[in-house]
Scaffold this motif. Structure first.
Motif, PDB file in Angstrom:
ATOM      1  N   THR A 199      15.670  18.095  -0.040  1.00 54.14           N
ATOM      2  CA  THR A 199      14.751  18.826  -0.904  1.00 54.14           C
ATOM      3  C   THR A 199      15.014  18.517  -2.375  1.00 54.14           C
ATOM      4  N   ILE A 200      13.966  18.721  -3.174  1.00 53.39           N
ATOM      5  CA  ILE A 200      14.078  18.648  -4.631  1.00 53.39           C
ATOM      6  C   ILE A 200      13.491  19.943  -5.187  1.00 53.39           C
ATOM      7  N   ALA A 201      14.276  20.657  -5.984  1.00 49.58           N
ATOM      8  CA  ALA A 201      13.822  21.939  -6.525  1.00 49.58           C
ATOM      9  C   ALA A 201      12.665  21.728  -7.502  1.00 49.58           C
ATOM     10  N   TYR A 202      11.719  22.669  -7.485  1.00 44.80           N
ATOM     11  CA  TYR A 202      10.624  22.616  -8.452  1.00 44.80           C
ATOM     12  C   TYR A 202      11.158  22.532  -9.882  1.00 44.80           C
ATOM     13  N   THR A 203      12.210  23.282 -10.169  1.00 41.74           N
ATOM     14  CA  THR A 203      12.759  23.300 -11.523  1.00 41.74           C
ATOM     15  C   THR A 203      13.275  21.930 -11.938  1.00 41.74           C
ATOM     16  N   ASP A 204      13.745  21.150 -10.974  1.00 49.62           N
ATOM     17  CA  ASP A 204      14.232  19.802 -11.262  1.00 49.62           C
ATOM     18  C   ASP A 204      13.085  18.831 -11.522  1.00 49.62           C
ATOM     19  N   LEU A 205      11.887  19.179 -11.050  1.00 49.54           N
ATOM     20  CA  LEU A 205      10.731  18.298 -11.205  1.00 49.54           C
ATOM     21  C   LEU A 205       9.860  18.673 -12.401  1.00 49.54           C
ATOM     22  N   ALA A 206      10.189  19.772 -13.089  1.00 50.81           N
ATOM     23  CA  ALA A 206       9.302  20.284 -14.133  1.00 50.81           C
ATOM     24  C   ALA A 206       9.071  19.275 -15.248  1.00 50.81           C
ATOM     25  N   ALA A 207      10.134  18.659 -15.735  1.00 47.56           N
ATOM     26  CA  ALA A 207       9.978  17.717 -16.852  1.00 47.56           C
ATOM     27  C   ALA A 207       9.113  16.528 -16.450  1.00 47.56           C
ATOM     28  N   ASP A 208       9.262  16.049 -15.214  1.00 50.25           N
ATOM     29  CA  ASP A 208       8.426  14.947 -14.749  1.00 50.25           C
ATOM     30  C   ASP A 208       6.966  15.375 -14.641  1.00 50.25           C
ATOM     31  N   ALA A 209       6.742  16.559 -14.088  1.00 54.90           N
ATOM     32  CA  ALA A 209       5.373  17.041 -13.907  1.00 54.90           C
ATOM     33  C   ALA A 209       4.684  17.272 -15.246  1.00 54.90           C
ATOM     34  N   ALA A 210       5.462  17.602 -16.274  1.00 56.91           N
ATOM     35  CA  ALA A 210       4.875  17.848 -17.592  1.00 56.91           C
ATOM     36  C   ALA A 210       4.251  16.599 -18.191  1.00 56.91           C
ATOM     37  N   LYS A 211       4.663  15.425 -17.721  1.00 51.09           N
ATOM     38  CA  LYS A 211       4.180  14.164 -18.291  1.00 51.09           C
ATOM     39  C   LYS A 211       2.965  13.607 -17.558  1.00 51.09           C
ATOM     40  N   MET A 212       2.514  14.278 -16.519  1.00 52.04           N
ATOM     41  CA  MET A 212       1.446  13.710 -15.699  1.00 52.04           C
ATOM     42  C   MET A 212       0.218  14.618 -15.687  1.00 52.04           C
ATOM     43  N   ASP A 213      -0.903  14.010 -15.353  1.00 49.86           N
ATOM     44  CA  ASP A 213      -2.108  14.800 -15.175  1.00 49.86           C
ATOM     45  C   ASP A 213      -1.955  15.655 -13.928  1.00 49.86           C
ATOM     46  N   PRO A 214      -2.466  16.879 -13.960  1.00 46.59           N
ATOM     47  CA  PRO A 214      -2.338  17.728 -12.777  1.00 46.59           C
ATOM     48  C   PRO A 214      -3.182  17.193 -11.627  1.00 46.59           C
ATOM     49  N   VAL A 215      -2.717  17.454 -10.439  1.00 48.52           N
ATOM     50  CA  VAL A 215      -3.478  17.104  -9.238  1.00 48.52           C
ATOM     51  C   VAL A 215      -4.435  18.261  -8.967  1.00 48.52           C
ATOM     52  N   THR A 216      -5.721  18.017  -9.140  1.00 47.82           N
ATOM     53  CA  THR A 216      -6.693  19.110  -9.045  1.00 47.82           C
ATOM     54  C   THR A 216      -7.574  19.056  -7.817  1.00 47.82           C
ATOM     55  N   ASP A 217      -7.492  17.982  -7.057  1.00 48.35           N
ATOM     56  CA  ASP A 217      -8.283  17.879  -5.838  1.00 48.35           C
ATOM     57  C   ASP A 217      -7.474  18.503  -4.705  1.00 48.35           C
ATOM     58  N   VAL A 218      -7.536  19.818  -4.619  1.00 46.86           N
ATOM     59  CA  VAL A 218      -6.685  20.546  -3.678  1.00 46.86           C
ATOM     60  C   VAL A 218      -7.540  21.412  -2.757  1.00 46.86           C
TER      61      VAL A 218
END
Length: 748
Positions: free
Chosen positions: A196-215
């Protein structure tokens, strides 16, 4: 709605949140994106897309912008997000966030559509679908109208889903594993090998990308939280005394204050003598404010004592001085064509039917009632040359902000409102007079925080109550059936008074005058409900269940009278008249729950049934009473409701319980009366709710036949009063057509 489209990087969806070194997620719910004021100042590693999910290296925060006044809104909002985000809601931080226009409530104005809730025609649905537009344009960040779940059901789950999928995409980019092969659980992305990878560990990476909106939203069959029995997330803090309500709040360096405002609301101060007050211990300043005098002191008790010592000559407000004069004005209004406001129900030919004779005609009265929550009005305000900070419990944070900006002369973005939990409201904290008073006092001591607290007496006598009303009802029966129903209701305009204080009166008719009577799902051959607008008198406000709180009593009580005149069974005739399948099933459910067709209840016992659809929720109740030597004893209440989808069965039951008790208590005992323009009931000993020993056993059944998501904070209230009145009639033969009932009968 199960999908959201692509969004532009430099727009935000339903609000904004500043995150230092983190990422925020949310959902696109309206067609036109609202400009994001945070994007111009973003630093590396920051993202501000929507306000509902905030993740950084330290943890997960869920932003729950609908205010919590004891009804559990923070908890259910968090559950809706957490359901899709795959987090344990007990392991995250909850905050209402900073108010903003993008937090507007898109569902709160649905009741303003000129169609009854049971009308699901194309045009009705089309109009309802557009009611979010005025809510958006007027920046209606408001908690009320049983709309928290209705407004958030899609967009808050989408917020969680977008966050979940974007975090999975961040994990996919880091690991090289396709997003479709990744899962989530308990705040982690789960890889195919089980690591597993914690959400908190992925936050900085996710901040640099466009959100995935096709959900896609998860179907109800896959829910892990919603629809299940759950504990309120705030319960532990509340029972252990850790919750910080507005009245508990403290900031460094603050002083304490209270006010005495004109007992005639809106009247001026003609003169005052503060010499005695100034001589008392702890008094710092005496400050004239709008319509009153404020006291700033070393603590709240000193402020209260000094306020009592003020000698003030009051000017008269612009409304009749006594309750008798007010009701005379209401009597002059009803059926007065010069004061006609609206007629949204007019089936058959009522006039022709009534002219044929054999008319049953009766009159009803609804009193003013105060909100009277346990927590009196309070606020902390600090004003400086370039900012105004406000800490308070409120249902209308943007209106609080706007009014403070008007008073201080600051720009709106220089006013900061920190919304706190409330110790009850029932509509009381849809007002901000107390905050405006605190702002005026804080301007007198710039830079120093001022904590304003109303005394219980100030709170009760300066409440904006539920409107008083009178009604004239006429009807006919034929061949054992109800044939003609004609109800005329007169009251002052709630929307002119309450909404006028917020941002100016709304033009056009005021549907709240007849809400809860014109919009009932019954098919009567000749059926008319008319609203007449009385002049503006005592300033009035929205009270739990709004128009339906009184109109539910007016409509169902008269319907019961007609049914008895026809010699029909009260429940069977309601079922026959009902033309809305979910409402009919609610009536059938309460019939089965109560054993209505069972053996006779016996001497000195009776039961009554009532029905009211409010906020789109059909609710039927049967109440059983015993006529004892000392008075009426309420034995049991059966209540059936249909909210479409049950998200929190435990809290649903609690909300219906609360609505029943609140409705019964006020029907039995409570009214606000006026002498010399002033409210006479100034504390609980003269505004007495239902006592614990009087509280009946309550049984609740929730149905799910409706096809829309609904709220349940208010619909349990309107049927309570008429069901009780109808039960009293069944037990005693006495018809009660005026609240409070204790004017006419005793309770034990």
């Amino acid at each position: 709605m199960s999908r959201i489209g692509k969004i532009a990087r430099r727009t935000f969806l339903i609000g904004s949140a500043a995150i230092v070194g983190g990422v925020a997620f949310g959902a696109y719910y309206v067609n036109k994106a609202i400009p994001n004021p945070l994007l111009d100042d973003l630093k590396d590693g920051e993202a501000a897309i929507t306000p509902y999910v905030k993740i950084d290296q330290t943890g997960i925060t869920l932003i729950t912008p609908r205010a919590d006044k004891g009804q559990g809104s923070y908890s259910i909002q968090a559950m809706m997000i957490a359901e899709e985000l795959d987090v344990d809601p007990t392991k995250v931080t909850l905050t209402p966030g900073m108010p903003g226009p993008a937090y507007y409530n898109g569902a709160v104005m649905d009741e303003g559509a000129p169609f009854p809730a049971y009308d699901e025609s194309w045009i009705a649905e089309r109009v309802r679908g557009m009611m979010f537009i005025p809510a958006k344009l007027m920046e209606m960040q408001m908690t009320g109208g049983s709309s928290t779940v209705k407004d958030g059901f899609v967009k808050m789950r989408l917020a969680g889903a977008v966050a979940r999928e974007t975090l999975k995409q961040a994990a996919a980019q880091r690991t090289g594993i396709a997003r479709a092969s990744l899962q989530t659980a308990d705040g982690h992305v789960v890889l195919p090998d089980g690591s597993t990878i914690a959400y908190t560990d992925l936050a900085a990476d996710a901040a640099k990308m466009d959100p995935v909106t096709d959900v896609k939203l998860r179907p109800e069959t896959e829910w892990k939280l919603l629809g299940k029995k759950m504990d309120r997330l705030d319960m532990a803090d509340k029972v252990t005394g850790q919750t910080v309500y507005g009245i508990d709040m403290a900031v460094d360096g603050m002083v304490y204050a209270t006010v005495r405002a004109n007992p005639g609301i809106g009247g001026d101060v003609l003169s005052y003598d503060d010499s005695a007050a100034r001589s008392l211990r702890g008094v710092q300043q005496i400050v004239p404010i709008s319509h009153g005098i404020g006291v700033i002191a070393d603590n709240t008790w000193y402020a209260f004592r000094a306020a009592e010592a003020l000698e003030i000559e009051w000017g008269a407000p612009n409304y009749p001085a006594t309750t008798e004069e007010i009701f005379a004005e209401l009597e002059a209004t009803v059926d007065n064509e010069d004061r006609f406001d609206h007629r949204q129900r007019n089936d058959g030919d009522v006039d022709a039917a009534l002219e044929a004779g054999d008319v049953i005609e009766v009159d009803y009265r609804i009193p003013f009632v105060a909100h009277a929550p346990m927590e009196p009005m309070n606020a902390i305000v600090q004003v400086t040359d370039d900012a105004c900070h406000i800490w308070t419990g409120t249902q209308i944070p943007l209106f609080v902000r706007n009014h403070a900006a008007d008073i201080t002369g600051l720009e709106r973005d220089q006013v900061y409102v920190y919304v706190l939990p409330m110790g009850g409201s029932f509509g009381h904290k849809l007002e901000d007079t107390h905050v405006q008073q605190a702002v005026e006092l804080a301007m007198a001591v710039k830079g120093t925080p001022v904590k304003l607290t109303w005394s219980r007496e100030e709170d009760m006598t300066h409440d904006y109550p539920r409107p008083a009303a009178v009604a004239k009802a006429r009807g006919q029966v034929k061949d054992g059936k109800v044939e003609t129903f004609d109800l005329s209701v007169a009251q002052s305009s709630l929307m002119t008074s309450w909404f006028g204080r917020l941002m100016g009166p709304l033009p056009g008719p005021d549907a709240t005058i007849t809400t809860g009577s014109w919009d009932q799902p019954f098919e009567i051959p000749n059926y008319r409900v008319t609203g007449y607008r009385a002049p503006d008198m005592v300033p009035i406000s929205s009270w739990r269940s709004v128009g339906a709180s009184g109109n539910g009593f007016l409509h169902d009580s008269f319907l019961d009278e007609l049914i008895h005149a026809a010699g029909a069974d009260p429940l069977a005739e309601r079922i026959r008249l009902c033309m809305h399948e979910p409402s009919r099933k609610v009536l059938e459910a309460v019939k089965e729950m109560s054993g209505w067709d069972g053996p006779s209840m016996g001497e000195n016992r009776g039961r009554g049934v009532a029905f009211c659809m409010s906020f789109g929720v059909p609710c039927a109740q049967v109440i059983e009473v015993t006529n004892t030597e000392g008075g009426i004893k309420i034995d049991k209440v059966y209540s059936a409701v249909d909210v479409g989808t049950v998200l929190d069965p435990v809290n649903l039951e609690a909300q219906v319980f609360g609505g029943v008790i609140f409705g019964l208590a006020h029907a039995m005992n409570c009214e606000t009366t006026y002498e010399n323009h002033a409210a006479q009931q100034d504390n609980y000993h003269v505004f007495e709710g239902m006592r614990l020993f009087q509280t009946p056993e309550i049984e609740v059944q929730a149905l799910t036949n409706g096809d829309k998501i609904r709220g349940v904070g208010e619909p349990g209230l309107p049927p309570a009063a008429p069901a009780l009145a109808n039960a009293i009639f069944a037990a005693t033969g006495q018809r009660i057509r005026e609240m409070p009932f204790n004017k006419h009968i005793k309770f034990v």
